[in-house]
Motif scaffolding. Sequence first.
Motif, PDB file in Angstrom:
ATOM      1  N   VAL A  95       0.827  -1.215   0.000  1.00  0.00           N
ATOM      2  CA  VAL A  95       0.000   0.000   0.000  1.00  0.00           C
ATOM      3  C   VAL A  95       0.860   1.263   0.000  1.00  0.00           C
ATOM      4  CG1 VAL A  95      -2.002  -1.126   1.041  1.00  0.00           C
ATOM      5  CG2 VAL A  95      -0.326  -0.027   2.507  1.00  0.00           C
ATOM      6  N   PRO A 148       2.767   3.341  -2.399  1.00  0.00           N
ATOM      7  CA  PRO A 148       2.771   3.368  -3.865  1.00  0.00           C
ATOM      8  C   PRO A 148       4.141   3.079  -4.483  1.00  0.00           C
ATOM      9  CG  PRO A 148       1.525   5.232  -3.007  1.00  0.00           C
ATOM     10  CD  PRO A 148       2.184   4.573  -1.822  1.00  0.00           C
ATOM     11  N   ALA A 164       4.406  -0.703  -4.551  1.00  0.00           N
ATOM     12  CA  ALA A 164       3.400  -1.248  -5.472  1.00  0.00           C
ATOM     13  C   ALA A 164       3.867  -1.048  -6.914  1.00  0.00           C
ATOM     14  CB  ALA A 164       2.046  -0.577  -5.245  1.00  0.00           C
ATOM     15  N   ILE A 224       3.732   9.551   0.225  1.00  0.00           N
ATOM     16  CA  ILE A 224       2.519   9.245   0.975  1.00  0.00           C
ATOM     17  C   ILE A 224       2.493  10.068   2.271  1.00  0.00           C
ATOM     18  CG2 ILE A 224       3.304   7.165   2.234  1.00  0.00           C
ATOM     19  CD1 ILE A 224       0.597   5.905   1.416  1.00  0.00           C
ATOM     20  N   ALA A 246       1.581  13.555   1.318  1.00  0.00           N
ATOM     21  CA  ALA A 246       0.137  13.711   1.081  1.00  0.00           C
ATOM     22  C   ALA A 246      -0.592  13.935   2.408  1.00  0.00           C
ATOM     23  CB  ALA A 246      -0.418  12.472   0.380  1.00  0.00           C
ATOM     24  N   ILE A 247      -0.245  13.144   3.414  1.00  0.00           N
ATOM     25  CA  ILE A 247      -0.898  13.278   4.717  1.00  0.00           C
ATOM     26  C   ILE A 247      -0.532  14.624   5.343  1.00  0.00           C
ATOM     27  CG2 ILE A 247      -1.100  12.246   7.012  1.00  0.00           C
ATOM     28  CD1 ILE A 247      -0.291   9.550   5.651  1.00  0.00           C
ATOM     29  N   SER A 294      -2.543  17.448   3.690  1.00  0.00           N
ATOM     30  CA  SER A 294      -3.916  17.456   4.163  1.00  0.00           C
ATOM     31  C   SER A 294      -3.990  18.161   5.528  1.00  0.00           C
ATOM     32  CB  SER A 294      -4.381  16.000   4.242  1.00  0.00           C
ATOM     33  OG  SER A 294      -5.669  15.906   4.711  1.00  0.00           O
ATOM     34  N   TYR A 341       2.514   7.460  -8.353  1.00  0.00           N
ATOM     35  CA  TYR A 341       1.301   7.908  -9.053  1.00  0.00           C
ATOM     36  C   TYR A 341       0.454   8.829  -8.190  1.00  0.00           C
ATOM     37  CZ  TYR A 341      -1.330   4.390  -6.383  1.00  0.00           C
ATOM     38  OH  TYR A 341      -1.910   3.658  -5.379  1.00  0.00           O
ATOM     39  N   GLU A 350       0.065  12.923  -8.835  1.00  0.00           N
ATOM     40  CA  GLU A 350      -0.868  13.501  -9.800  1.00  0.00           C
ATOM     41  C   GLU A 350      -2.296  13.499  -9.272  1.00  0.00           C
ATOM     42  OE1 GLU A 350      -0.609  14.725 -13.013  1.00  0.00           O
ATOM     43  OE2 GLU A 350       1.586  14.722 -12.928  1.00  0.00           O
ATOM     44  N   LEU A 351      -2.569  12.707  -8.238  1.00  0.00           N
ATOM     45  CA  LEU A 351      -3.930  12.585  -7.710  1.00  0.00           C
ATOM     46  C   LEU A 351      -4.239  13.660  -6.677  1.00  0.00           C
ATOM     47  CD1 LEU A 351      -4.251   8.732  -7.122  1.00  0.00           C
ATOM     48  CD2 LEU A 351      -4.914  10.075  -9.114  1.00  0.00           C
ATOM     49  N   LEU A 352      -3.198  14.279  -6.124  1.00  0.00           N
ATOM     50  CA  LEU A 352      -3.414  15.234  -5.041  1.00  0.00           C
ATOM     51  C   LEU A 352      -3.730  16.607  -5.618  1.00  0.00           C
ATOM     52  CD1 LEU A 352      -0.381  14.131  -2.868  1.00  0.00           C
ATOM     53  CD2 LEU A 352      -2.779  13.498  -2.544  1.00  0.00           C
ATOM     54  N   SER A 353      -4.395  17.438  -4.801  1.00  0.00           N
ATOM     55  CA  SER A 353      -4.520  18.820  -5.229  1.00  0.00           C
ATOM     56  C   SER A 353      -4.122  19.739  -4.078  1.00  0.00           C
ATOM     57  CB  SER A 353      -5.924  19.125  -5.776  1.00  0.00           C
ATOM     58  OG  SER A 353      -6.888  18.969  -4.793  1.00  0.00           O
ATOM     59  N   LYS A 358      -1.194  19.277  -7.021  1.00  0.00           N
ATOM     60  CA  LYS A 358      -0.351  18.137  -7.398  1.00  0.00           C
ATOM     61  C   LYS A 358       1.029  18.296  -6.744  1.00  0.00           C
ATOM     62  CE  LYS A 358      -2.454  17.474 -12.035  1.00  0.00           C
ATOM     63  NZ  LYS A 358      -3.763  17.208 -11.529  1.00  0.00           N
ATOM     64  N   GLU A 405       2.527  21.421  -8.555  1.00  0.00           N
ATOM     65  CA  GLU A 405       1.793  22.588  -8.046  1.00  0.00           C
ATOM     66  C   GLU A 405       2.026  22.887  -6.567  1.00  0.00           C
ATOM     67  OE1 GLU A 405      -1.951  21.574 -11.091  1.00  0.00           O
ATOM     68  OE2 GLU A 405      -2.182  21.325  -8.917  1.00  0.00           O
ATOM     69  N   LEU A 438      -1.724  -3.724  -9.092  1.00  0.00           N
ATOM     70  CA  LEU A 438      -1.226  -3.466  -7.733  1.00  0.00           C
ATOM     71  C   LEU A 438      -1.240  -1.977  -7.433  1.00  0.00           C
ATOM     72  CD1 LEU A 438       1.799  -5.920  -7.366  1.00  0.00           C
ATOM     73  CD2 LEU A 438      -0.404  -6.022  -6.190  1.00  0.00           C
ATOM     74  N   VAL A 439      -1.411  -1.148  -8.460  1.00  0.00           N
ATOM     75  CA  VAL A 439      -1.428   0.296  -8.213  1.00  0.00           C
ATOM     76  C   VAL A 439      -2.853   0.823  -8.037  1.00  0.00           C
ATOM     77  CG1 VAL A 439       0.798   0.721  -9.307  1.00  0.00           C
ATOM     78  CG2 VAL A 439      -1.279   0.885 -10.667  1.00  0.00           C
ATOM     79  N   ALA A 452      -4.377  -3.534  -4.084  1.00  0.00           N
ATOM     80  CA  ALA A 452      -3.195  -3.557  -3.215  1.00  0.00           C
ATOM     81  C   ALA A 452      -3.619  -3.902  -1.787  1.00  0.00           C
ATOM     82  CB  ALA A 452      -2.482  -2.207  -3.248  1.00  0.00           C
ATOM     83  N   ALA A 507     -10.524  10.507  -7.298  1.00  0.00           N
ATOM     84  CA  ALA A 507      -9.423  11.417  -6.959  1.00  0.00           C
ATOM     85  C   ALA A 507      -9.026  12.240  -8.181  1.00  0.00           C
ATOM     86  CB  ALA A 507      -8.225  10.625  -6.442  1.00  0.00           C
ATOM     87  N   SER A 512      -9.514  16.388  -8.733  1.00  0.00           N
ATOM     88  CA  SER A 512      -8.416  17.256  -9.127  1.00  0.00           C
ATOM     89  C   SER A 512      -8.829  18.099 -10.342  1.00  0.00           C
ATOM     90  CB  SER A 512      -7.206  16.363  -9.431  1.00  0.00           C
ATOM     91  OG  SER A 512      -6.119  17.101  -9.838  1.00  0.00           O
ATOM     92  N   TYR A 546      -7.287   3.434   1.153  1.00  0.00           N
ATOM     93  CA  TYR A 546      -6.503   4.371   1.973  1.00  0.00           C
ATOM     94  C   TYR A 546      -6.384   5.745   1.326  1.00  0.00           C
ATOM     95  CZ  TYR A 546      -2.483   3.525  -1.114  1.00  0.00           C
ATOM     96  OH  TYR A 546      -1.651   3.435  -2.199  1.00  0.00           O
ATOM     97  N   LEU A 560      -6.136  10.568   2.185  1.00  0.00           N
ATOM     98  CA  LEU A 560      -4.980  11.340   1.714  1.00  0.00           C
ATOM     99  C   LEU A 560      -5.397  12.561   0.907  1.00  0.00           C
ATOM    100  CD1 LEU A 560      -2.561   8.521   0.504  1.00  0.00           C
ATOM    101  CD2 LEU A 560      -2.656   9.642   2.728  1.00  0.00           C
ATOM    102  N   LEU A 561      -6.633  12.550   0.418  1.00  0.00           N
ATOM    103  CA  LEU A 561      -7.062  13.624  -0.471  1.00  0.00           C
ATOM    104  C   LEU A 561      -7.557  14.808   0.342  1.00  0.00           C
ATOM    105  CD1 LEU A 561      -9.028  11.367  -2.955  1.00  0.00           C
ATOM    106  CD2 LEU A 561      -6.734  12.300  -3.270  1.00  0.00           C
ATOM    107  N   SER A 562      -7.535  15.992  -0.277  1.00  0.00           N
ATOM    108  CA  SER A 562      -8.197  17.093   0.390  1.00  0.00           C
ATOM    109  C   SER A 562      -9.104  17.799  -0.614  1.00  0.00           C
ATOM    110  CB  SER A 562      -7.191  18.038   1.056  1.00  0.00           C
ATOM    111  OG  SER A 562      -6.410  18.683   0.118  1.00  0.00           O
ATOM    112  N   LYS A 582     -11.095  15.269   2.038  1.00  0.00           N
ATOM    113  CA  LYS A 582     -11.105  13.809   2.166  1.00  0.00           C
ATOM    114  C   LYS A 582     -12.357  13.253   1.483  1.00  0.00           C
ATOM    115  CE  LYS A 582      -8.751  13.692   6.745  1.00  0.00           C
ATOM    116  NZ  LYS A 582      -7.547  14.309   6.246  1.00  0.00           N
TER     117      LYS A 582
END
Lengths: 326, 326
Positions: free
Chosen positions: A70, A72, A75, A241, A244-245, A248, A270, A273-276, A278, A321, B69-70, B75, B244, B248, B270, B274-276, B278
């Motif tokens: 888990v 990334p 993974a 990871i 990211a936490i 937040s 990966y 790119e998923l966070l904002s 980024k 970003e 796995l990603v 995962a 996610a 974005s 998980y 991690l996102l904001s 959430k």
Amino acid sequence: MATMKDISKMTGLSSGTISRYINNSGYVSRESADKIQRAIDEINYIPNEHARVLYNKSSNVIGLIVPSLVNPFFAQMATVLEKNLNEKGYSIILYNTNDNSKEEAKAVNMLRGFRVDGILVGRPQNRDLLKKVDVPAVSFETEIGGDVVNITADNFLGGMQAFNALYDVGCRKILHIKGPDIFEATELRYKGFKEASNKKEDVLIETISFSNDFDTEFSVESVLGSVDLNDYDGIFVFNDIAAAISMSYITKKGFKIPDDIQVMGFDNSYLCELLSPKLSTIEQPFDEISKECVDTLISMIKNEKIEEKTIRVKTNVVLRESTKKL
Amino acid sequence: MATMKDISKMTGLSSGTISRYINNSGYVSRESADKIQRAIDEINYIPNEHARVLYNKSSNVIGLIVPSLVNPFFAQMATVLEKNLNEKGYSIILYNTNDNSKEEAKAVNMLRGFRVDGILVGRPQNRDLLKKVDVPAVSFETEIGGDVVNITADNFLGGMQAFNALYDVGCRKILHIKGPDIFEATELRYKGFKEASNKKEDVLIETISFSNDFDTEFSVESVLGSVDLNDYDGIFVFNDIAAAISMSYITKKGFKIPDDIQVMGFDNSYLCELLSPKLSTIEQPFDEISKECVDTLISMIKNEKIEEKTIRVKTNVVLRESTKKL
């Protein structure tokens, strides 16, 4: 499940002949070969891999041990390693140790029992066990020494790059959130970060340690709770990871990223790119590290001489970003 | 690597005696047992697992096939399944197919060659091959039929829950981003979503399809580019990782989450934390699905009668910050 005996009954041929055909290990007449292949197709026979290993002394299987699926980084490494090994004709037995050193030791001995041709181990903890292991072994992310070849991103360089990237976009009060002491890779990132900062006189740096031993249980409150975020304009976090936490948490406390605080991660997984916003980060080149691991391990399996016991792959700065534009 | 012959030489005992001791398969005197164990310890001997399998007709290995796995869902499932299987004394051979149906077929036959005791396969594509496979098999996320037992979150229920959750927090113009047609699980989420919406008269729903076949390559531009986001106050996305990426995109287009558009994912991986903001989502209970998979597969291996060919595990609504407070 269909057996070699079934094929023997169907074809009227001896199991010796059938075995020679299946293992491609001696003369079989054209006529017998055709008969055997027809029988194999008809009953959907699959040769027993265990018998093949005992016969051939080679399993064509590589053991892959990772500390986490888990995270990334691991993974993605497992995904690329599996792809590269499959291309070379190897299967993988994968163990996930959850960073538990006893689980790792158990995995190494299970893989020895399976007579794997080689072992790839990520962020290993059992140095002594692995140094004397009697199969070719390659470690990544942490150096072991002994006959084990170590392939790793240049984490010291990456730490320097992280500092310089934050410095270049204007940060002068930089906090480093350091990984657990037991992880050599994150220690080196810290040392590189510190070394680069020593060369600048107009910057303050501070470091706090993260001591939990499992990435996703990074407890942000226990680390950042004791810190006054007003004191910093940049944060370098030991992996994506945890970054990211941290992001937040920073956002929830009312700070804007990157306007108030700029953030750098490490890995270029990966997740970035998923966070904002980024996530800007230091890239560990997955494809290159994986290719080096696979090529080196196969050379060791073939008993070729390995010149370098440690191969360091260059890291790169990737700005997105969470840092300001230059 | 040390062999049984070495132990024979060291102890002066026959390989028959040594084999009986190692396989615990017949009388060995106390004195001989001690001698053998001392020799095993001294040379760090590990019994050959392949010989053990051929001898015992059971490998104690389970094959686990996952499409990715990603994707955090798989995962996390692989992590929990491995833990649960290890607790029951099984090792895992893991294959990652990258959602490639040919790779999956290859993996199934490799696992048959390894004479695994059972196969666990996530989101399978080769229904006909798996239906007639000659080892106990359990699928998760997609139902196959035949002798394969299917254990899955109740995706239809989950789709209904996603609609109702968005409706309850005030959404009346809801867009559903649907998964690829080939994935049964996301089809059922779509059907549940639609079914629940049919019961309400004051709501508009629309659906657009995501047709790429690999989660992380979800190309948000190709899906959301054709949509006017002003037309919607809620979006239900088929899984967390796609949610996610959508979040974005929505944020970049200047919309606020949840004030302008509320977002629901699916999985409760998980990633949500991690996102904001959430991510609110529908939970697939990993632990429960994994436990059912392992218990069922072990029952099948023991030739116990399986009453239910399909086991559906209840999903749950998890509200976080991407939806408004009730």
